[in-house]
Design an enzyme around this catalytic site. Structure first.
Site, mmCIF file in Angstrom:
data_model
loop_
_atom_site.group_PDB
_atom_site.id
_atom_site.type_symbol
_atom_site.label_atom_id
_atom_site.label_comp_id
_atom_site.label_asym_id
_atom_site.label_seq_id
_atom_site.Cartn_x
_atom_site.Cartn_y
_atom_site.Cartn_z
ATOM 1 N N MET A 1 0.855 -1.194 0.000
ATOM 2 C CA MET A 1 0.000 0.000 0.000
ATOM 3 C C MET A 1 0.894 1.248 0.000
ATOM 4 S SD MET A 1 -3.426 -0.773 0.349
ATOM 5 C CE MET A 1 -4.411 -0.149 1.684
ATOM 6 N N CYS A 2 0.942 1.993 1.052
ATOM 7 C CA CYS A 2 1.537 3.328 1.158
ATOM 8 C C CYS A 2 0.575 4.350 0.540
ATOM 9 C CB CYS A 2 2.890 3.494 0.476
ATOM 10 S SG CYS A 2 4.233 2.603 1.279
ATOM 11 N N GLY A 3 0.566 5.525 1.110
ATOM 12 C CA GLY A 3 -0.256 6.599 0.552
ATOM 13 C C GLY A 3 0.630 7.786 0.270
ATOM 14 N N ARG A 32 -3.659 3.657 4.549
ATOM 15 C CA ARG A 32 -2.809 3.043 3.521
ATOM 16 C C ARG A 32 -1.426 2.696 4.082
ATOM 17 N NH1 ARG A 32 -4.674 2.852 -1.557
ATOM 18 N NH2 ARG A 32 -2.593 2.287 -2.218
ATOM 19 N N THR A 149 2.559 8.380 3.703
ATOM 20 C CA THR A 149 2.302 7.536 4.865
ATOM 21 C C THR A 149 2.704 6.122 4.488
ATOM 22 O OG1 THR A 149 0.729 6.859 6.547
ATOM 23 C CG2 THR A 149 -0.191 7.246 4.351
#
Lengths: 298, 243
Positions: A1-3, A32, A149
Site C-alpha cells: 500500500m503506502c499513501g 494506507r 504515509t
C-alpha cells in the site's frame, strides 16, 4: 500500500494554507500505511539564507547550544528553530555544505533530513495525524509540498526509513511501490560518489534523480530516465525548488489520481485525499497514464 | 437477475431511504443494505457525500436501486447480486468486482480493473475506464462509452466487453472465451487475442448490449470484434514464445 500526496499551488492566495491542505490530504490516507509518515514543504525563499532540517532522537541533548557552536565553527551567523525531534538550521547559502559537515562532527547522532534554499522535511514513525500534530505542519505556509504515509516493505520502520527522501538540495521524493533492482542501482550510484543512509529502495530512486539532475538533466528528463533504469513498481511524486513531478511505471498498478484547477495541481493515491480541496467538484480529475511524465514548474 | 425485477425496483414509488455518509458510517449503510429481506419495500436508496469511500454498497443481494451522489473509492458495488447501482460521479479501482447480477452505472470515469472477475450483470461506464478493465471477466457484460486502458480483458473467460472509444496496449492478453467489441483503435492485441469476423449473431448480440446500456446513435457495424485464437488453451512447447 503506502499513501502519497502532493500539492503544487498556482494561486498565491492559497500559500498560507499549504500546510493545512497537505496535512488534510495525508491524514485522509492514514489507513494506507501505519508505519511512518512524512512531509516536505517548500516555503518562501528567505534573503540570503539556506536551511538544513535536522533530526535527533535526543533533541534535549543535541539541539541546545548547537547554533552558537556551529556559528563559531563556520564563522557566519546561524539560527536554529526547534520543533519536537526536528530543527531547522538557517545560515548563509555559501556555507551550507560546511555547515552540514560541521553539524555531523559536533553532534554525530543528528540525522540530516534535507537541505536547500526553501525545503523543510519532517518525518517520524507513527500515523500522519501524530506526525502533522507533532511538527505543527498545518500552520506551515509554502508554494508546494509532498507527503507520504508508509507501509514498510523494503527496509526497517525507522525515522530514516520514512519518506520523503532527500538526496540533493531542495530535492525530495515520495514513492508508492517497490523497486527490484535498487541494489544494483545503489552500487552504481555509490561508484559515482553518492552516499546512502538506509537500505531503502526509495532512497535509491531519490539519489538516481539527484544524479541525473547533477548531470544536467531537468526534472522531466530525469523522471523519464526512471522508466528505463529503475525496475519494479512505482508511483513517484517529486519536488524540486520550483517544480513538481509525477511518474508511474509502465505497469502502473499502484493507484494514482490527479486534479488540476486554475489554483493548484494535486496528487493523491486515492480520490478521497482530494475531496476537501477548494473547487474539487469542478477540477479536471484524471488518472495519470503509465510510463508518462507529468511535471510543473513555477 | 432478470431485467424485469430491476425495472420493478426502479419504478417503485416508495420514498427513497437516504444515507448521508457525513452523518452515518459506511458500515451502517452496508449493514442496512445487507439486512434487506426478500420482498422489502425499501427498494430505492440514496447515498450522499461518499467522498471517495471504499466498498460503498458492496455485497447487496436484493433487487433495489441505489443512487450514489458523488465519487467513490475502491470496490463500489463489489459482489453485487441483483441491485441497480448508479454512481453519479467517478469510481475508484475495482468497481463491480466479482459482480454476480444486476447492474452498475458509473456516470463519470472508472479506475483500474473495473468489473474484474465479474460473473454476471451489466457494468456501464459512461466516461473512460483505466487499465485492466474486465480482467478475468467470467460472464459479466461491460459497456464503456469512452476509452479503456492497457491490459484490459486479460485472461477474460466469458462475457462481453464493449468499448465505444479506444483500447490501450495488450487488449485481451491470454484471453479464453469472452467477446470484445471495440469501436475505436486498439493500441495492440495481447497474446492469443485476434480480430474476428463480425457475424450476424454478433451484430445482434451487440445491438442488445448497446440497448441495455442506453447507448443510442451508434451502430453495431461500427465495431470490430476480438477474441481468442485458442492456441494457448493447452500447453504446447511450440507456443512457448507466445506466453
Amino acid at each position: 500500500m503506502c499513501g502519497i500526496v502532493g500539492l503544487f499551488l498556482k494561486d498565491k492566495s492559497l500559500e498560507p494554507q499549504l500546510g493545512a491542505m497537505l496535512s488534510e490530504m495525508l491524514v485522509s490516507l492514514s489507513d494506507r500505511g501505519p508505519d511512518s509518515a512524512g512531509i516536505a514543504i517548500y516555503g518562501a525563499p528567505s534573503k540570503n539564507e539556506a536551511k538544513i532540517t535536522i533530526q535527533s532522537a535526543k533533541p534535549g541533548r543535541d539541539f541546545p547550544g548547537l547554533d552558537t557552536e556551529l556559528a563559531k565553527a563556520i564563522g557566519v551567523p546561524v539560527s536554529i528553530a526547534v520543533k519536537s525531534t526536528h530543527a531547522v538550521v538557517r545560515t548563509s547559502p555559501d556555507k551550507i555544505d560546511e555547515a552540514r559537515e560541521t553539524i555531523q562532527a559536533l553532534r554525530p547522532d543528528i540525522r540530516i533530513m534535507g537541505a536547500g534554499d526553501v525545503v523543510e522535511i519532517y518525518k517520524e514513525v507513527g500515523l500522519p495525524e501524530a506526525v502533522v500534530d507533532r511538527f505543527d505542519v498545518r500552520k506551515m505556509t509554502g508554494t508546494h509540498g509532498i507527503g507520504h504515509t508508509r507501509m514498510a516493505t523494503e527496509s526497517a520502520v525507522t525515522t530514516m526509513g520514512a519518506h520523503p527522501f532527500s538526496t540533493g538540495a531542495d530535492q525530495c521524493l515520495v514513492h508508492n511501490g517497490s523497486l527490484s533492482n535498487h541494489n544494483n542501482v545503489r552500487r552504481e550510484l555509490i561508484r559515482e560518489g553518492m552516499k546512502f543512509e538506509t537500505e531503502n529502495d526509495t532512497e535509491v530512486a531519490a539519489a538516481y534523480l539527484s544524479s541525473q539532475m547533477a548531470h544536467g538533466k531537468n526534472l522531466g528528463e530525469a523522471l523519464e530516465g526512471t522508466l528505463s533504469d529503475l525496475d519494479g513498481f512505482f508511483t513517484f511524486v517529486v519536488g524540486t525548488k520550483n517544480g513538481f513531478g509525477v511518474v508511474r511505471d509502465p505497469i502502473a498498478c499502484k493507484p494514482a489520481v490527479m486534479a488540476e484547477t486554475e489554483q493548484y495541481v494535486a496528487f493523491g493515491s486515492e480520490y478521497r485525499a482530494l475531496t476537501k480541496l477548494p473547487g474539487i467538484d469542478n477540477a479536471r480529475v484524471w488518472e495519470p497514464e503509465p510510463a508518462t511524465v507529468y511535471f510543473w514548474e513555477h | 437477475m432478470p431485467a424485469t425485477k430491476l425495472s420493478k425496483a426502479a419504478a417503485s414509488d416508495h420514498a427513497s431511504r437516504v444515507f448521508d455518509l457525513d452523518v452515518s458510517s459506511l458500515r451502517e449503510l452496508n449493514q442496512a443494505l445487507h439486512n434487506l429481506a426478500p420482498g422489502s419495500n425499501e427498494t430505492a436508496w440514496e447515498v450522499l457525500h461518499p467522498k471517495g469511500s471504499h466498498s460503498v454498497a458492496v455485497g447487496v443481494d436484493q433487487p433495489v436501486s441505489i443512487d450514489v451522489r458523488g465519487s467513490v473509492g475502491y470496490y463500489c458495488g463489489g459482489m453485487n447480486s441483483g441491485s441497480a447501482i448508479t454512481v453519479h460521479g467517478s469510481a475508484g479501482p475495482g468497481v463491480g468486482e466479482n459482480m454476480m447480477s444486476g447492474s452498475i452505472t458509473v456516470k463519470g470515469d472508472a479506475s483500474q480493473y473495473a468489473g474484474a472477475t465479474g460473473k454476471g450483470g451489466l457494468l456501464v461506464i459512461e466516461g473512460n475506464a483505466s487499465s485492466r478493465c474486465g480482467i478475468s471477466m467470467k460472464g459479466i457484460d461491460i459497456v464503456v462509452h469512452g476509452n479503456i486502458g492497457h491490459m484490459s480483458a486479460f485472461m477474460a473467460q466469458s462475457g462481453n466487453l464493449v468499448v465505444l472509444g479506444d483500447a490501450g496496449d495488450a487488449l485481451g492478453d491470454s484471453i479464453y472465451e469472452a467477446r470484445l467489441f471495440v469501436r475505436g483503435k486498439v493500441d495492440s492485441l495481447g497474446a492469443d487475442c485476434i480480430a474476428k469476423e463480425m457475424r450476424p449473431e454478433h451484430l445482434e448480440l451487440l445491438q442488445g448490449l448497446l440497448d441495455r446500456a442506453g447507448v443510442t446513435g451508434v451502430k453495431p457495424s461500427e465495431f470490430k470484434r476480438y477474441g481468442s485464437a485458442r492456441t494457448l488453451y493447452n500447453f504446447n512447447i511450440d507456443n512457448a514464445d507466445a506466453y
